[in-house]
Design an enzyme around this catalytic site. Structure first.
Site, PDB file in Angstrom:
ATOM      1  N   ARG A 166       5.162 -16.000   8.495  1.00 55.96           N
ATOM      2  CA  ARG A 166       6.154 -14.821   8.265  1.00 55.96           C
ATOM      3  C   ARG A 166       7.071 -14.738   9.313  1.00 55.96           C
ATOM      4  NH1 ARG A 166       2.352  -9.470   8.821  1.00 55.96           N
ATOM      5  NH2 ARG A 166       2.228  -9.492  11.034  1.00 55.96           N
ATOM      6  N   ASN A 201       9.934  -5.023   8.750  1.00 54.82           N
ATOM      7  CA  ASN A 201       8.367  -4.807   9.073  1.00 54.82           C
ATOM      8  C   ASN A 201       8.198  -5.388  10.410  1.00 54.82           C
ATOM      9  OD1 ASN A 201       5.732  -4.011   8.367  1.00 54.82           O
ATOM     10  ND2 ASN A 201       5.258  -6.227   9.021  1.00 54.82           N
ATOM     11  N   GLU A 202       8.007  -4.329  11.366  1.00 53.58           N
ATOM     12  CA  GLU A 202       7.500  -4.484  12.754  1.00 53.58           C
ATOM     13  C   GLU A 202       8.773  -5.562  13.349  1.00 53.58           C
ATOM     14  OE1 GLU A 202       3.611  -5.886  13.122  1.00 53.58           O
ATOM     15  OE2 GLU A 202       2.812  -3.837  13.222  1.00 53.58           O
ATOM     16  N   GLU A 241       0.544   2.312   9.988  1.00 50.12           N
ATOM     17  CA  GLU A 241      -0.579   1.115   9.832  1.00 50.12           C
ATOM     18  C   GLU A 241      -1.809   1.284  10.750  1.00 50.12           C
ATOM     19  OE1 GLU A 241       0.339  -3.031   9.970  1.00 50.12           O
ATOM     20  OE2 GLU A 241       2.272  -2.595   8.624  1.00 50.12           O
ATOM     21  N   TRP A 266      -6.786 -10.623  13.492  1.00 44.86           N
ATOM     22  CA  TRP A 266      -5.962 -11.415  14.376  1.00 44.86           C
ATOM     23  C   TRP A 266      -6.281 -11.618  15.948  1.00 44.86           C
ATOM     24  CZ3 TRP A 266      -4.351  -7.633  17.594  1.00 44.86           C
ATOM     25  CH2 TRP A 266      -4.247  -6.179  17.425  1.00 44.86           C
ATOM     26  N   GLU A 306      -4.573 -13.287   6.167  1.00 44.46           N
ATOM     27  CA  GLU A 306      -5.408 -11.918   6.579  1.00 44.46           C
ATOM     28  C   GLU A 306      -6.476 -11.669   5.575  1.00 44.46           C
ATOM     29  OE1 GLU A 306      -1.931  -9.560   9.159  1.00 44.46           O
ATOM     30  OE2 GLU A 306      -1.848  -9.460   6.922  1.00 44.46           O
ATOM     31  N   PHE A 364      -9.557 -11.838   6.329  1.00 49.42           N
ATOM     32  CA  PHE A 364     -10.612 -11.217   6.788  1.00 49.42           C
ATOM     33  C   PHE A 364     -10.326  -9.767   7.475  1.00 49.42           C
ATOM     34  CE2 PHE A 364     -12.139 -15.651   6.914  1.00 49.42           C
ATOM     35  CZ  PHE A 364     -13.326 -15.458   5.949  1.00 49.42           C
ATOM     36  N   HIS A 365      -9.054  -9.499   7.223  1.00 48.16           N
ATOM     37  CA  HIS A 365      -8.785  -8.182   7.754  1.00 48.16           C
ATOM     38  C   HIS A 365      -9.155  -7.256   6.923  1.00 48.16           C
ATOM     39  CE1 HIS A 365      -6.312  -4.869   9.143  1.00 48.16           C
ATOM     40  NE2 HIS A 365      -5.737  -5.619  10.214  1.00 48.16           N
TER      41      HIS A 365
HETATM   42  C1  GAL Z   1       0.669  -5.438  11.469  1.00 49.19           C
HETATM   43  C2  GAL Z   1       1.492  -5.978  10.344  1.00 49.19           C
HETATM   44  C3  GAL Z   1       0.952  -6.021   8.883  1.00 49.19           C
HETATM   45  C4  GAL Z   1      -0.450  -6.710   9.016  1.00 49.19           C
HETATM   46  C5  GAL Z   1      -1.295  -6.152   9.996  1.00 49.19           C
HETATM   47  C6  GAL Z   1      -2.773  -6.680  10.380  1.00 49.19           C
HETATM   48  O1  GAL Z   1       0.990  -5.887  12.513  1.00 49.19           O
HETATM   49  O2  GAL Z   1       2.700  -5.153  10.043  1.00 49.19           O
HETATM   50  O3  GAL Z   1       1.791  -6.528   7.870  1.00 49.19           O
HETATM   51  O4  GAL Z   1      -0.238  -7.988   9.386  1.00 49.19           O
HETATM   52  O5  GAL Z   1      -0.538  -6.074  11.191  1.00 49.19           O
HETATM   53  O6  GAL Z   1      -3.335  -5.935  11.643  1.00 49.19           O
END
Ligand code: GAL
Length: 686
Positions: A122, A160-161, A314, A322, A362, A364-365
């Site tokens: 991304r 985003n970010e 978030e 990560w 992601e 496993f997030h």
């Molecule tokens: C943020 C991001 C999200 C997702 C999240 C996972 O940095 O905006 O899309 O990736 O981390 O922790």
């Protein structure tokens, strides 16, 4: 009101209507439609009132150049609206479809080594690319035109970010334009960058490149200007998408998600561009200092918004995926993290993400609905959080009042991070975090401010590492002391001007008079540390250490300041290390070295002695307890993690307060279980 001015009233109106916002990123495009129906039912069960939709949906909306597929989004927004769930609608511009980079390789970012980054992850865009910007604006404009008046849409989320860096040819062109605007003439740039050094003189802006890979050390001024440019360029991308949303008639608040103390965007310069400050926070569960560390970030976010409520956009409900090793949060800890953010000024608590992905990077997030479904401790914890947040409605809009300020600004951080200094171990953010912790342990509320802010309303001002100090900052810090504040200045401060050029005089330049001490040179200290001998009051026997200094010291002499501690050994033996100087109505303290945690805590404790505490009678709070007063509510948060032996703590409070979370009326002694929270308020009609 001009479309380029923030309007905080839009967010206040939203929370006045909805209460504390509660929800998550929702990515329905990853799921079949049957799941959407289940999702909405579960959201209702949990009390979710806001979901961020569409963050990574560009390839769904525009599967081929110029196409528009909005039908699925119509259905999602319709379902959510029927269920009374608000939408924070995102422009999908953080992740362009793969076809954009294939057709227009110049939209892809290039790293410092000249490597062009590709699709498949991304964020593969260069903010300087006109083609990217036009494509992003086109999809944003159509999205906004279609949904500006949709009743489900309560907020807008741009990209985003924002954090991409790009060193390619697109960036080179824009960096030069930015430098022309900043300096006007190439001579002025040469002066600011000190290009007489190493034969770096440029005769035209077109000779300048981003600081790509070079044979040896990079000109620090060029590097810092590239950081400034990169932040400004990202900000321009944000602003033009925001303006396109407004131009389409949207009346909802518009924001984007910050990333805490993030190096690639000077959020203080962005703060007036968003209708509400929103932040993503992922404290590391493995770190015992995480609660205090994230408190600093929360104080920064509240301060960026001028003290107004902010939005936790978030966080993880359990594990991230990560990090190299991702410890999960217990549901109790997840609740504690959320309530901590509310205590420190958040009026919205959201997560990444609603339903855990089966595929993709992601998988496993953690998510509010895990792979194992709703019959899980995680989801039961989510339902509990939703109920708790509804009970906290009385704090919506309330402020945290701070008597203390801590100085932090990006330009100084950047300049101090350049290589080839006396030490590369002095980390501005680590120092600010450590200094802030001394206030956190005392329950002293603190704003995180620019050194040029009006500081005269604070009783305590901490400047842990203000490497860059110019006249305006020196005047503001001096005015605070003149007005009666205690100012504590840390080592390697007042070193350089805004271009990173070192002042050719004794340090801390521009602050010498107020601190009453000055330095001849900075001195990296031998490992592991050198002893400090306290010389204030009853002197310990010669050579007895009362703490240590490490990393960096200064060869100081007193110019009127009282010496509190000296070096007991090492290259600076016998010289002043810590001083105190009465000045006008206030006092300036100077720490000429990186001192250990206990010494730092002691000095800050002394400087903070006159500040009222939220819990009368407690100079230091019991270990692990965080106390914050927000408006009328007193938050008591016990971070003593039971998995690490954390225990219940008892504190004394005024009798007869009501816990908003349980309706229980407290006695004088309140016990807070580990991982638990009390939100005490005087009895009132709710
Ligand atoms: C943020 C991001 C999200 C997702 C999240 C996972 O940095 O905006 O899309 O990736 O981390 O922790």
């Amino acid at each position: 009101m001009s479309p380029t001015t923030r309007d905080t009233g839009r967010f206040d109106a939203l929370t006045a209507d909805a209460g504390i916002l509660f929800g998550a990123d929702y990515n329905p495009e990853q799921w079949p439609r049957e799941v959407w129906v289940d999702d909405v039912a579960l959201m209702r069960e949990a009390g979710v009132n806001l979901v961020t939709v569409g963050v990574f949906s560009w390839a769904m909306i525009e599967p081929e150049p110029g196409a528009r597929e909005f039908g699925w989004l119509d259905d999602v927004l319709g379902l959510l609206h029927e269920a009374g769930i608000g939408v924070d609608l995102a422009t999908p511009t953080a992740s362009p479809p793969p076809w954009l980079g294939v057709r227009h390789p110049e939209t892809l970012p290039v790293d410092r080594d000249g490597v062009r980054l590709i699709a498949g992850s991304r964020n593969q865009f260069t903010p300087a690319s006109r083609v990217y910007r036009e494509a992003a604006l086109a999809v944003t404009g159509d999205l906004a035109a279609r949904y500006a008046g949709h009743p489900a849409v309560r907020m807008w989320h741009v990209g985003n970010e924002f954090g991409q860096l790009d060193y390619g040819d697109e960036a080179a062109r824009e960096f030069r334009a930015w430098l022309r605007a900043r300096y006007g003439t190439i001579e002025a740039l040469g002066e600011a960058w000190g290009t007489a050094f190493w034969s770096q003189r440029y005769s035209d802006f077109d000779e300048i490149l981003p600081p790509r890979r070079m044979p040896y050390l990079v000109n620090p001024a060029q590097s810092v200007d590239f950081r400034r440019y990169s932040s400004d360029q990202l900000r321009a991308v944000f602003r033009e998408q925001r303006d396109a949303i407004r131009a389409a008639g949207a009346a909802q608040p518009i924001t984007t998600n910050f990333m805490g103390v993030f190096a690639h965007a000077d959020y203080r310069s962005w703060a007036d561009d968003v209708d509400v400050i929103a932040d993503d926070q992922y404290p590391d569960q493995a770190s015992p200092t995480a609660p205090a560390d994230i408190a600093l970030v929360q104080d920064l976010m509240r301060s960026l918004g001028g003290g107004r409520p902010w939005l936790l956009m978030e966080q993880a409900v359990s594990a991230t995926s990560w990090r190299p090793h991702n410890l999960p949060k217990s549901p109790a800890r997840a609740r504690l993290d959320s309530l901590q953010a509310v205590a420190r000024g958040a009026d919205g608590i959201c997560f990444f993400q609603w339903r855990q992905s089966r595929s993709g990077a992601e998988r496993f997030h953690s998510a509010l609905v895990p792979h194992a479904g709703a019959d899980t401790d995680v989801f039961r914890g989510v339902v509990r959080q939703g109920a708790d947040l509804q009970r906290l409605r009385p704090v919506v809009g309330a402020r945290v009042q701070a008597d203390a300020a801590i100085v932090f600004d990006w330009a100084s951080w950047w300049a101090s991070s350049e290589s080839a200094a006396p030490t590369d171990r002095l980390d501005t953010v680590a120092e600010i975090t450590r200094w802030h912790r001394a206030l956190w342990r005392r329950g002293i509320a603190v704003d995180v401010v620019a050194p040029t802010a009006d500081l005269t309303g604070y009783r305590l001002v901490l400047a842990p590492h203000s490497y860059v100090i110019e006249q305006d900052a020196a005047a503001a810090l001096t005015a605070a002391v003149t007005a009666g504040a205690d100012l504590v200045v840390g080592p390697f401060s007042g070193v350089a001007d805004a271009n990173g050029a070192v002042y050719a005089e004794r340090s801390p330049a521009l602050l010498r008079e107020v601190v009453g001490v000055s330095g001849e040179q900075w001195c990296a200290l031998p490992d592991p540390s050198v002893p400090l001998v306290w010389t204030d009051g009853a002197e310990p026997a010669a050579g007895v250490s009362v703490g240590t200094a490490s990393i960096l010291g200064e060869q100081l002499r007193s110019e009127g300041a009282h010496v509190l501690a000296r070096y007991g050994a090492g290259p600076l033996q016998g010289r002043p290390a810590i001083t105190r100087h009465p000045y006008a109505a206030g006092t300036a303290w100077y720490l000429g070295a990186v001192v250990d945690d206990a010494v730092l805590d002691d000095v800050i404790g002394r400087a903070a002695a006159s500040i009222d505490r939220p819990l009368a009678g407690y100079d230091l709070l019991p270990d692990g307890l965080e106390v914050v007063r927000r408006g009328e509510a007193l938050f008591l948060l016990n971070h003593g993690d039971p998995r690490r032996g954390g225990e219940a703590v008892e504190v004394t409070v005024p009798a007869g307060l009501v816990d908003l979370l349980t309706d229980e009326v407290s006695g004088e002694v309140v016990a807070i279980a580990p991982d638990d929270v009390k939100v005490l308020i005087e009895r009132q009609d709710r």
